[in-house]
Design a protein around this motif. Structure first.
Motif, PDB file in Angstrom:
ATOM      1  N   PRO A  77      -3.752  21.459  -3.909  1.00  0.00           N
ATOM      2  CA  PRO A  77      -4.705  22.098  -3.818  1.00  0.00           C
ATOM      3  C   PRO A  77      -5.863  21.251  -2.669  1.00  0.00           C
ATOM      4  O   PRO A  77      -7.186  21.775  -1.747  1.00  0.00           O
ATOM      5  N   ALA A  78      -5.799  20.244  -3.748  1.00  0.00           N
ATOM      6  CA  ALA A  78      -7.614  19.565  -2.407  1.00  0.00           C
ATOM      7  C   ALA A  78      -7.274  18.306  -2.068  1.00  0.00           C
ATOM      8  O   ALA A  78      -7.708  17.647  -1.518  1.00  0.00           O
ATOM      9  N   ALA A  79      -5.579  17.766  -1.670  1.00  0.00           N
ATOM     10  CA  ALA A  79      -5.354  16.963  -0.981  1.00  0.00           C
ATOM     11  C   ALA A  79      -4.174  17.111   0.366  1.00  0.00           C
ATOM     12  O   ALA A  79      -2.508  17.756  -1.031  1.00  0.00           O
ATOM     13  N   PHE A  80      -3.799  16.502   0.700  1.00  0.00           N
ATOM     14  CA  PHE A  80      -2.772  15.896   1.594  1.00  0.00           C
ATOM     15  C   PHE A  80      -1.660  14.968   0.403  1.00  0.00           C
ATOM     16  O   PHE A  80      -2.619  13.678   0.935  1.00  0.00           O
ATOM     17  N   VAL A  81      -0.958  14.195   0.189  1.00  0.00           N
ATOM     18  CA  VAL A  81      -0.129  13.498  -0.026  1.00  0.00           C
ATOM     19  C   VAL A  81       1.373  13.438   0.033  1.00  0.00           C
ATOM     20  O   VAL A  81       1.845  13.964   0.488  1.00  0.00           O
ATOM     21  N   ARG A  82       1.383  12.010   0.231  1.00  0.00           N
ATOM     22  CA  ARG A  82       3.144  11.559   0.750  1.00  0.00           C
ATOM     23  C   ARG A  82       3.633  11.182  -0.307  1.00  0.00           C
ATOM     24  O   ARG A  82       3.879  11.152  -1.470  1.00  0.00           O
ATOM     25  N   ILE A  83       4.742  12.288  -0.088  1.00  0.00           N
ATOM     26  CA  ILE A  83       6.598  11.592  -0.982  1.00  0.00           C
ATOM     27  C   ILE A  83       7.163  12.360   0.123  1.00  0.00           C
ATOM     28  O   ILE A  83       7.739  11.717   0.840  1.00  0.00           O
ATOM     29  N   ASP A  84       8.051  10.677  -0.840  1.00  0.00           N
ATOM     30  CA  ASP A  84       9.393  10.085  -0.183  1.00  0.00           C
ATOM     31  C   ASP A  84      10.562  10.843  -1.446  1.00  0.00           C
ATOM     32  O   ASP A  84      10.367  11.005  -2.487  1.00  0.00           O
ATOM     33  N   VAL A  85      11.571  11.353  -0.910  1.00  0.00           N
ATOM     34  CA  VAL A  85      12.391  12.376  -1.039  1.00  0.00           C
ATOM     35  C   VAL A  85      13.777  11.045  -1.210  1.00  0.00           C
ATOM     36  O   VAL A  85      14.237  10.670   0.054  1.00  0.00           O
ATOM     37  N   THR A  86      14.626  11.754  -1.884  1.00  0.00           N
ATOM     38  CA  THR A  86      15.439  10.688  -2.115  1.00  0.00           C
ATOM     39  C   THR A  86      16.917  12.223  -1.749  1.00  0.00           C
ATOM     40  O   THR A  86      16.938  13.221  -2.579  1.00  0.00           O
ATOM     41  N   VAL A  87      17.757  12.233  -0.942  1.00  0.00           N
ATOM     42  CA  VAL A  87      18.717  13.126  -0.913  1.00  0.00           C
ATOM     43  C   VAL A  87      19.887  12.681  -0.889  1.00  0.00           C
ATOM     44  O   VAL A  87      20.656  11.902  -0.538  1.00  0.00           O
ATOM     45  N   TYR A  88      20.910  14.006  -1.792  1.00  0.00           N
ATOM     46  CA  TYR A  88      22.021  13.492  -2.377  1.00  0.00           C
ATOM     47  C   TYR A  88      22.985  15.042  -1.670  1.00  0.00           C
ATOM     48  O   TYR A  88      22.825  15.401  -1.527  1.00  0.00           O
TER      49      TYR A  88
END
Length: 163
Positions: free
Chosen positions: A93-104
């Motif tokens: 709602p207030a911002a964009f944030v960078r997300i690091d995703v680990t994939v299995y």
């Protein structure tokens, strides 16, 4: 859910890495070709992987398995080693944030007709190339397109009888 978003925003403002886990449900089709499952997101109906936040007291692999069951209605064996990682920008709602995703990788052995989010999501089995075209995140599309399943998980193809 709102509490989680506030925590994520707080961590992002402090410069901490924000992490998620995801599963790539896969199976070997009747023709011997690899198929992966994508699900639609709840809000925008874009094709994505089942993914979510790490869970206290659970490994990333276990959390990814739980997310796949809740979001895609599949169960099976999640491989121990991650298949890779990707990064995306999450809209809060207030911002964009960078997300690091680990994939299995999750080798699907059961597909449920009804699951916790079945009313809000669609799912599709696709070849990795088809799935990559539908995915908006470039790093994830590349990961899916180049997906390699460890040999020990691929069932042996039956030998053809010699004439």
């Amino acid at each position: 859910m709102a509490k989680q978003k506030k925590q994520v925003l707080r961590k992002a403002k402090k410069g901490e890495k924000i992490r998620q886990v995801a599963a790539i449900p896969f199976r070997i089709g009747a023709d011997g070709d690899l198929q992966v499952m994508l699900v639609t997101s709840r809000e925008t109906q874009r094709f994505i992987l089942p993914k979510g936040w790490p869970m206290k007291g659970k490994s990333g692999r276990k959390a990814a398995t739980i997310e796949a069951e809740e979001e895609a209605g599949v169960a099976g064996k999640t491989l121990k080693e991650p298949a890779g990682t990707y990064t995306y920008w999450k809209r809060l709602p207030a911002a964009f944030v960078r997300i690091d995703v680990t994939v299995y990788l999750l080798e699907v052995s059961e597909q449920m007709k009804q699951w916790p989010e079945s009313a809000r999501r669609q799912r599709a089995w696709l070849s990795p190339a088809q799935a990559a075209v539908l995915i908006d995140e470039p790093e994830l599309a590349s990961l899916v397109r180049q997906l390699k399943i460890p040999q020990e998980t691929v069932p042996a193809k039956p030998e053809k009888a010699k004439a």
